[in-house]
Motif scaffolding. Structure first.
Motif, mmCIF file in Angstrom:
data_model
loop_
_atom_site.group_PDB
_atom_site.id
_atom_site.type_symbol
_atom_site.label_atom_id
_atom_site.label_comp_id
_atom_site.label_asym_id
_atom_site.label_seq_id
_atom_site.Cartn_x
_atom_site.Cartn_y
_atom_site.Cartn_z
ATOM 1 N N ILE A 71 -2.234 -1.311 -5.860
ATOM 2 C CA ILE A 71 -1.163 -2.093 -6.512
ATOM 3 C C ILE A 71 0.173 -1.360 -6.378
ATOM 4 N N PRO A 72 1.184 -1.988 -5.789
ATOM 5 C CA PRO A 72 2.496 -1.336 -5.660
ATOM 6 C C PRO A 72 3.343 -1.527 -6.917
ATOM 7 N N GLY A 73 4.329 -0.654 -7.118
ATOM 8 C CA GLY A 73 5.268 -0.807 -8.222
ATOM 9 C C GLY A 73 5.057 0.210 -9.326
ATOM 10 N N ARG A 74 5.925 0.098 -10.354
ATOM 11 C CA ARG A 74 5.870 0.993 -11.503
ATOM 12 C C ARG A 74 5.539 0.166 -12.745
ATOM 13 N N PHE A 75 4.527 0.584 -13.479
ATOM 14 C CA PHE A 75 4.060 -0.164 -14.634
ATOM 15 C C PHE A 75 3.884 0.790 -15.814
#
Length: 521
Positions: free
Chosen positions: A116-120
């Protein structure tokens, strides 16, 4: 000062032996008693393993809190509050998983999370008495372990009451993602992943649709569905079970004292036992899936069950065991303030109303038990019952009337839940004896007026009673050949766990008999 007792230390020490890499607990403390207890807990844990160390130089904004990470790395899991009670398992799993112990998750799910890409940045507000919260905490912690772009903090709402009030949190678990509201209520790992990785939902639907037809497909994972699955698979036939959440309504039940041969247990424990038993057999379990339509005998005599995900499952016989859900009062304000003062689980959400005034609607066993439970937490409880007298067992009523912060109002018709646009501020009811309209100022309303069958998706397809229950005969047969039903969704009286299990077993035996006779024909 918080200290682990000897038996817990012995168990924890055995778990910590599974840690493969050094980890550190970084505490961010203030001068409160809870901070001292948190430090004592961290030091207790560190004393049990040479791979665990404690630092006291954390500067997290929420205090007291502590992070779990590896030395030299930024920790991605933290606990704002002392994770005991239902959350102690969440702490143990965090220690093990950060320390390199492999998680118990499907390989495809693990790989999907890692990709999963991105910042969470997740934050979950919980209460330590909530039995649904650990599922969310453990899922998000695991995601943080697997993906460097994901972080998660568990927050004890009872400890951070000011923030709970500021964010208008009136139900747990409540999840925030990057500061914005993400979800509320019990969510499992695959469900959370599906919300942030939309492609995962379609991939899973395609996988399900590719399944070979089943001999028996059970729809529902509660006691009736679990029993049906075990009885069916033991006949040597291809068995599938699809449901929204394994355990069903049992997950929302705490004290269980009438399950024969087990003097006392609770819903989550029983649900876990059901799932473990089912998975010991070759049952194809498809969790977190909601049925949307039944098409009987559509494809060469096979029935088709269509799911909300878009998946299609086919089977020679179907057993419907979708159970029931909390009944709503259906008055203005109920839906608007759900999760903002209107609640259905006193065990989960009760701690968020500490020191406040609440109402419980319903004078049966569930309502009276809820009032008794809440009376130990909140400032005052008003119980409203529609009938002239309470319907709860005498022993429960005796306990209720012994409490000095509970008021009972009978012959009360609730007509509205009021609020200020953000949260509940009161309740309106009509006195059925006098006709007078009365108002109560309060901060929470707990609805406990029984159950509704989960049969909406079957309307127009199968014979239902006027109450929406599936009509069944003595063998669990419905109005459709090859389709059986069991448990709380049916017309069988007395909605009890032990009865649902018996009905599920009977439906499986009936389905097997149907298959035998069909093959002979």
């Amino acid at each position: 000062m918080y200290m682990l007792d000897a038996s817990i230390k012995a168990q924890l020490k055995a778990y910590l032996e599974k840690i493969q890499f050094p980890i550190e607990l970084v505490t961010s403390l203030d001068t409160s008693d809870r901070a001292r207890e948190m430090l004592a807990l961290a030091e207790d844990i560190a004393a049990l393993s040479d791979k665990v160390s404690v630092r006291q130089d954390g500067d997290a904004p929420r205090k007291p809190s502590f992070a779990v990470g590896r030395p030299g790395e930024t920790a991605r899991i933290s606990f704002a509050g002392i994770p005991m009670g239902h959350e102690f398992t969440s702490l143990i799993l965090a220690l093990l998983q950060v320390g390199g112990h492999p998680p118990k998750a499907e390989a495809s799910t693990v790989e999907g999370i890692r990709a999963i890409p991105g910042r969470f940045r997740f934050e979950t507000f919980i209460s330590l008495s909530c039995h649904n919260c650990p599922d969310v905490v453990q899922a998000l912690n695991l995601m943080a372990v697997l993906n460097p772009g994901i972080s998660h903090q568990m927050i004890d709402g009872a400890l951070f009451q000011d923030e709970v009030s500021a964010r208008q949190i009136m139900g747990v678990p409540t999840i925030f993602l990057n500061g914005e509201h993400f979800g509320q209520g019990r969510m499992l790992l695959e469900e959370i992943v599906g919300q942030i990785d939309t492609g995962a939902l379609q991939r899973e639907a395609d996988k399900l649709s590719a399944r070979e037809p089943f001999d028996v497909l059970i729809v529902g994972g509660g006691p009736a569905g679990a029993a049906a699955a075990i009885y069916a698979v033991r006949k040597g036939i291809r068995t599938g079970l699809v449901g929204e959440r394994f355990g069903g309504q049992v997950l929302d039940t705490l004290a269980i004292e009438n399950f024969i041969s087990v003097s006392q247990t609770d819903g989550p424990t029983l649900a876990a036992g059901l799932e473990k038993h089912v998975r010991e057999y070759d049952v194809d379990v498809m969790d977190l899936q909601r049925a949307e339509a039944l098409l009987p005998g559509t494809y060469g005599g096979l029935a088709e069950v269509r799911l909300a995900s878009g998946a299609k499952l086919r089977s020679k016989a179907v057993i419907i065991a979708t159970g029931a859900r909390w009944r709503e009062i259906n008055v203005p304000g109920e839906k608007e303030y759900r999760g903002h003062g209107v609640a259905y689980c006193p065990h989960c959400d009760g701690p968020l109303f500490k020191g406040k005034r609440v109402a419980v609607i319903g004078g049966g066993n569930s309502g009276v038990e809820a009032a008794i439970d809440l009376a130990g937490v909140v400032a005052h409880v008003t119980l409203l019952e529609f009938d002239p007298t309470l319907r709860a067992d005498a022993i429960l009523q005796k306990k209720l009337f012994s409490l000095n912060n509970v008021k009972v109002i009978t012959s009360a018709l609730t007509t509205e839940v009021t609020g200020d646009g953000k949260k509940v501020s009161g309740l309106v009811y009509t006195d059925r004896a006098s006709g007078e309209v009365q108002r109560i100022a309060l901060e929470g309303v707990f609805v406990q007026i029984g159950l509704l069958p989960n049969s909406d998706w079957l309307k127009g397809t199968i014979a239902l009673s006027r109450h929406g229950e599936i009509e069944v005969d003595a063998r669990g047969e419905t109005s459709l050949p090859g389709v059986f039903a069991a448990g709380d969704v049916t017309t069988v009286p007395y909605k009890q766990i032990v009865i649902a299990m018996g009905e599920g077993s009977k439906a499986a035996l009936s389905a097997f008999d149907y298959l035998i006779r069909s093959s002979v024909a």
